[in-house]
Design a protein around this motif. Structure first.
Motif, PDB file in Angstrom:
ATOM      1  N   UNK A 106       0.835  -1.197   0.000  1.00 52.77           N
ATOM      2  CA  UNK A 106       0.000   0.000   0.000  1.00 52.77           C
ATOM      3  C   UNK A 106       0.875   1.254   0.000  1.00 52.77           C
ATOM      4  N   UNK A 109       2.581   1.691   3.331  1.00 54.63           N
ATOM      5  CA  UNK A 109       3.656   0.713   3.519  1.00 54.63           C
ATOM      6  C   UNK A 109       4.882   1.094   2.699  1.00 54.63           C
ATOM      7  N   UNK A 110       4.644   1.546   1.462  1.00 54.84           N
ATOM      8  CA  UNK A 110       5.764   1.929   0.620  1.00 54.84           C
ATOM      9  C   UNK A 110       6.544   3.100   1.203  1.00 54.84           C
ATOM     10  N   UNK A 140       1.481  18.115  -0.940  1.00 55.94           N
ATOM     11  CA  UNK A 140       0.206  18.596  -1.447  1.00 55.94           C
ATOM     12  C   UNK A 140      -0.749  17.493  -1.858  1.00 55.94           C
ATOM     13  N   UNK A 141      -0.508  16.282  -1.376  1.00 54.15           N
ATOM     14  CA  UNK A 141      -1.431  15.183  -1.693  1.00 54.15           C
ATOM     15  C   UNK A 141      -2.203  14.844  -0.432  1.00 54.15           C
ATOM     16  N   UNK A 142      -3.496  15.014  -0.489  1.00 52.55           N
ATOM     17  CA  UNK A 142      -4.275  14.687   0.702  1.00 52.55           C
ATOM     18  C   UNK A 142      -5.415  13.743   0.386  1.00 52.55           C
ATOM     19  N   UNK A 143      -5.602  13.442  -0.892  1.00 55.41           N
ATOM     20  CA  UNK A 143      -6.781  12.653  -1.236  1.00 55.41           C
ATOM     21  C   UNK A 143      -6.445  11.220  -1.638  1.00 55.41           C
ATOM     22  N   UNK A 147      -4.297   3.099   1.975  1.00 57.13           N
ATOM     23  CA  UNK A 147      -4.331   1.634   1.885  1.00 57.13           C
ATOM     24  C   UNK A 147      -4.346   1.138   0.447  1.00 57.13           C
ATOM     25  N   UNK A 151       0.311  -0.120  -7.167  1.00 50.19           N
ATOM     26  CA  UNK A 151       0.133  -0.367  -8.601  1.00 50.19           C
ATOM     27  C   UNK A 151      -1.149   0.255  -9.150  1.00 50.19           C
ATOM     28  N   UNK A 152      -2.088   0.621  -8.239  1.00 51.41           N
ATOM     29  CA  UNK A 152      -3.336   1.209  -8.718  1.00 51.41           C
ATOM     30  C   UNK A 152      -3.193   2.703  -8.987  1.00 51.41           C
ATOM     31  N   UNK A 160       5.397  10.782  -6.756  1.00 48.87           N
ATOM     32  CA  UNK A 160       5.293  11.614  -5.564  1.00 48.87           C
ATOM     33  C   UNK A 160       5.383  10.762  -4.300  1.00 48.87           C
ATOM     34  N   UNK A 165       8.485   9.089   0.404  1.00 43.56           N
ATOM     35  CA  UNK A 165       9.309   8.093   1.099  1.00 43.56           C
ATOM     36  C   UNK A 165      10.672   8.693   1.466  1.00 43.56           C
ATOM     37  N   UNK A 187       1.866  19.544 -11.072  1.00 49.35           N
ATOM     38  CA  UNK A 187       2.487  18.651 -10.095  1.00 49.35           C
ATOM     39  C   UNK A 187       3.973  18.950  -9.960  1.00 49.35           C
TER      40      UNK A 187
END
Lengths: 523, 349
Positions: A106, A109-110, A140-143, A147, A151-152, A160, A165, A187
């Motif tokens: 997820x 996890x990554x 700036x990523x909140x959405x 989980x 890959x999705x 990003x 990480x 982005x």
């Protein structure tokens, strides 16, 4: 302007010093005594064309590439890098160019794997997710659902996540290798904002990107690599784009001057009969819609830096990659090309950028490699007889100056230049009407280069429409009748080659500010 | 499509600046039920398990009795332990063909040592350790010498099976009092439900494996290696150590499985467990673990073992069918699951 400029202000003590770093792969020196100094609160850009040694230098710093000579100091203390874990322990976080995340794990996890928050009962996932979310919020990523398996996600979000990480551990040194390559403009701007903020917090940042404008926007200092050597170091504020580009692509080697004059006299024998026409061909996120005509008997050069879209244009025009807009017309009738095999049936031969790695079947002999494509074209039900094979092979043997002794050796044993010639022979054996060559001369010696360029010139003389792509602009200028110039995934102009056109003409076109007037379409 | 739009705005978190990828109706339902898509294959196995139970319950009297179900665990405890170990290996993208032979070696060694008068307190840990050592050797072969897991574990299989015959070609009965007492121990939980010591051991192993895989760095690294070894290395994870350790885990599980099998059969025989590694692999795959590594759950493997066991039970209940029908059904089921996984992976990309 001057290389090795004086410090801008009072420079902080360096965090990382790399001195005389030398790296060899199988006896080939890919990095030769390179120096690099990273200071806190500075963004240091690493510039250079493909294969210049940028990623190798980063590998040396992170311990993923073994160094032959040289030393690395962190805070003045010698560091023997043994792997990513070791360099991370020193506060050096790296976002590698190639994907280095785990597709099935997820997002949370990554970001957290390897430095999970652990309590008495093992990993504390709730705390891990909090920290991951905080790192993503910085970007700036909140959405994004933490989980979701990686890959999705879209390539941009993946990239990003890789950055998240790297920054989750609050590193002192942040290495970003092509962090914006799959991001769109908004982005990328967001990421550059984060880079600036981290810089202001005192993080030392090593920034590698082939997007010139981004480098100029964000970096304080730059080191230019060419063929594994550091050729210049600049303060970003004091360097001009044109000078930088000419440093990156290198000085002309004038051994090929004779060919140039030959080509000039050849101008303009083209039949003006269009062999392949692309009308507003493009692909979302890869290339803006572009028009190009390939004319029989003409060599068209695609010029631009790496990532400018020159390879992508070639791939779209030859059906190696499917275009999602635009049309292809072959000899006046519309065609849909589904892959290289279909292109070959239409007598369009393509050599890919990684031709030697992808194209040569190392276990087969040179002879077998040469007849491979021709045999594929005829179908397996009609095998070429030995005599026919001999005839085909003989034709190209002399033309490309391949030696007879090599014929029955496995192609994998030969030098890069010879392999390149074998590939070219294979393409020529199919008697193409359109020949697209992407970097056919990269990494090979001068003599082999000359052979290949001569052959390309001769082919055009025989009425083949040729596309020639090279990061060495002097080659493009020497060989081409027309030059299509690309920058930042867009065609910015087309030049008719002539005595007035030099490498500088193209460099100026590329170096012109983003929304400055593009050099006129000379046609 | 229009009906879906308002729902999306309720599920989305505040201020989505990036549009979510288009979702299929099925996936939307899964999201509504809060089922992570990674659990979908396990859910599939669970559905199959329930289906078999329903069919069995409808066709045969007493099929759904506690006794039958408890026996399912008792008769398969060693296979559960094997499948747990196998899950670790397959998660990294490897395979372990040695476990059946190691199980036999462990059982034969136990019987032989007990027969020779060695106290059970020594024998029990010793035979488990035999499995660990063979696992370690295989792990080193795979990692240090870069031997294909298939080949390395095949060598391990021949080695262990050969050793069985060197120790004792014939079956050795176990009569040691302590051992028989441990093997015969059982307890009744909730009326008709009987649990033997083997079942307790197997369930502890499952719990331990679950903890290892999901709450330790070792476990996370196992998953990361399955997702791509080079990536795991670039993330700074201890790839080398982990790759060796998964074979140690699998070998240890096989050693323990041998012990459980010796308890179950009260003997050690060098021809036990032939092709049992394939049952373990089948259980892991039916349990939803991808053979390419990276995805799967140890609980899925337990479900996989139960599915195999239930099929066996049904064939027994049927009475007239040859026991080879078990193999045919398992084969068919395996095919279905592998195709299903393939479809799931294809839809992802």
């Amino acid at each position: 302007m001057a290389a090795r400029t004086a410090p801008m202000e009072q420079p902080a003590a360096p965090v990382v010093e790399m001195h005389g770093i030398t790296v060899e792969y199988a006896g080939v020196r890919v990095l030769d005594s390179a120096d690099l100094v990273l200071r806190p609160g500075e963004v240091h850009a690493l510039m250079g064309e493909n294969g210049a040694g940028k990623s190798t230098l980063i590998g040396a710093l992170t311990g993923t590439v073994p160094i032959v000579a040289g030393r690395i100091l962190v805070d003045g203390v010698p560091l023997t890098p043994t792997g990513v874990a070791r360099s991370r322990a020193e506060g050096i976080a790296t976002v590698f160019q190639e994907s280095h995340l785990s597709p099935h794990l997820s997002v949370a996890e990554n970001i957290m794997i390897g430095h999970e928050v652990r309590g008495r009962f093992g990993i504390r996932w709730a705390r891990c997710r909090e920290r991951a979310a905080a790192a993503l919020a910085t970007l700036g990523i909140e959405d994004v659902d933490l989980r979701t398996p990686l890959e999705a996600l879209s390539p941009a979000t993946k990239q990003l996540v890789a950055v998240a990480r790297a920054i989750v551990l609050e590193p002192r040194v942040l290495v970003l290798d092509e962090p914006t390559s799959s991001l769109d403009e908004a982005e990328a701007a967001q990421l550059l904002g984060v880079v600036r903020r981290l810089r202001d917090q005192g993080v030392a940042i090593l920034f590698v990107s082939h997007f010139l404008e981004q480098v100029f926007e964000v970096s304080n200092r730059m080191t230019v690599l060419r063929d594994g050597r550091v050729v210049a170091e600049y303060c970003t504020a004091e360097v001009e784009r044109a000078e930088l580009i000419s440093k990156m692509i290198g000085e002309d080697i004038d051994a090929l001057q004779a060919l140039h004059s030959q080509r000039l006299s050849h101008h303009y024998a083209g039949s003006s009969q269009v062999a392949l026409r692309a009308t507003s061909i493009g692909r979302h996120g890869t290339l803006e819609p572009t028009d190009v005509d390939l004319v029989r008997g003409e060599v068209v050069g695609f010029a631009g830096l790496r990532g400018s879209g020159r390879t992508e244009l070639a791939r779209l025009m030859s059906g190696v990659e499917r275009a999602d807009r635009g049309e292809l017309w072959l000899d006046g009738s519309r065609v849909q090309l589904r892959g290289p095999a279909a292109a070959l049936r239409h007598r369009i031969a393509v050599s890919s950028e990684n031709l030697r790695n992808e194209g040569i079947v190392a276990g087969l002999t040179v002879r077998e490699n040469i007849v491979l494509a021709l045999q594929a074209l005829r179908g397996w039900t009609r095998p070429l007889s030995r005599a026919e094979q001999e005839a085909v092979v003989d034709t190209y043997l002399d033309a490309l100056r391949l030696s007879h002794e090599d014929l029955d050796r496995p192609a994998g044993e030969l030098s890069g230049g010879t392999q390149q010639k074998v590939m070219l022979a294979r393409l020529l054996a199919t008697r193409p009407h359109v020949l697209i060559l992407d970097e056919p001369t990269r990494g090979i010696d001068i003599a082999a280069k000359l052979d290949i360029q001569r052959r390309v010139a001769k082919l055009a003389g025989e009425g083949v429409a040729v596309v020639f792509i090279s990061s060495q602009l002097d080659e493009v200028v020497r060989l081409s009748d027309r030059i299509v110039v690309l920058k930042d995934r867009e065609k910015i102009g087309e030049l008719s080659n002539g005595p007035g056109v030099t490498v500088d003409t193209i460099v100026e076109m590329i170096a012109a500010e983003l929304d400055g007037p593009a050099a006129g379409d000379a046609d | 499509m229009a009906a879906v739009a308002p729902e999306q705005s309720t599920t989305g978190s505040p201020g989505p600046s990036r549009p979510r990828p288009q979702e299929s109706r099925l996936r939307a339902i899964a999201r509504r039920l809060r089922i992570d898509r990674r659990y979908m294959p396990v859910v599939g196995t669970f559905v199959v398990l329930a289906l078999i139970l329903v069919i069995g319950g409808a066709r045969y009297e007493n099929f759904l009795s506690a006794g039958v179900l408890a026996n399912l665990f008792i008769n398969n405890s060693f296979l559960i332990v094997l499948a747990v170990g196998m899950t670790f290996v397959i998660l990294t993208g490897g395979i372990d063909l040695s476990v059946g032979a190691v199980l036999a070696l462990s059982a034969v060694s136990a019987a032989y040592l007990l027969d020779a008068g060695v106290p059970a307190a020594v024998v029990l840990p010793a035979v488990v350790l035999i499995g660990s050592v063979i696992g370690l050797l295989i792990g080193l072969m795979v990692h240090v010498f870069d031997v294909q897991p298939f080949i390395a574990t095949l060598a391990g299989m021949f080695f262990a099976r050969g050793l069985c015959f060197v120790i004792a070609p014939e079956s050795i009965p176990i009569t040691d009092e302590t051992f028989v007492a441990i093997a015969g121990w059982d307890t009744w939980v909730g009326g008709q439900w009987r649990m033997t010591s083997s079942v307790v051991v197997s369930l502890v192993v499952v719990a331990l494996a679950f903890f290892l895989l999901h709450y330790t760095q070792f476990g996370r690294t196992v998953y990361a290696i399955g997702g791509g070894e080079q990536s795991a290395r670039l993330m700074g994870l201890p790839v080398a150590r982990t790759k060796v350790l998964v074979y140690v885990v699998s070998g240890t599980c096989a050693g323990l499985g041998g012990l459980l099998f010796a308890m179950y059969s009260r003997s050690g025989y060098s021809l036990t467990g032939v092709a049992m590694e394939l049952d373990a692999i089948a259980a892991v795959v039916i349990g939803g673990t991808l053979l390419t590594g990276g995805t799967g759950f140890v609980l899925g493997s337990v479900l996989g073992v139960l599915v195999l066991g239930l099929i066996q039970t049904i064939i027994t209940f049927e009475g007239t069918l040859s026991s080879w029908w078990t193999k045919i059904v398992i084969g068919a089921l395996l095919l279905v699951f592998v195709v299903l996984q393939r479809v799931l992976t294809l839809r992802r990309t």
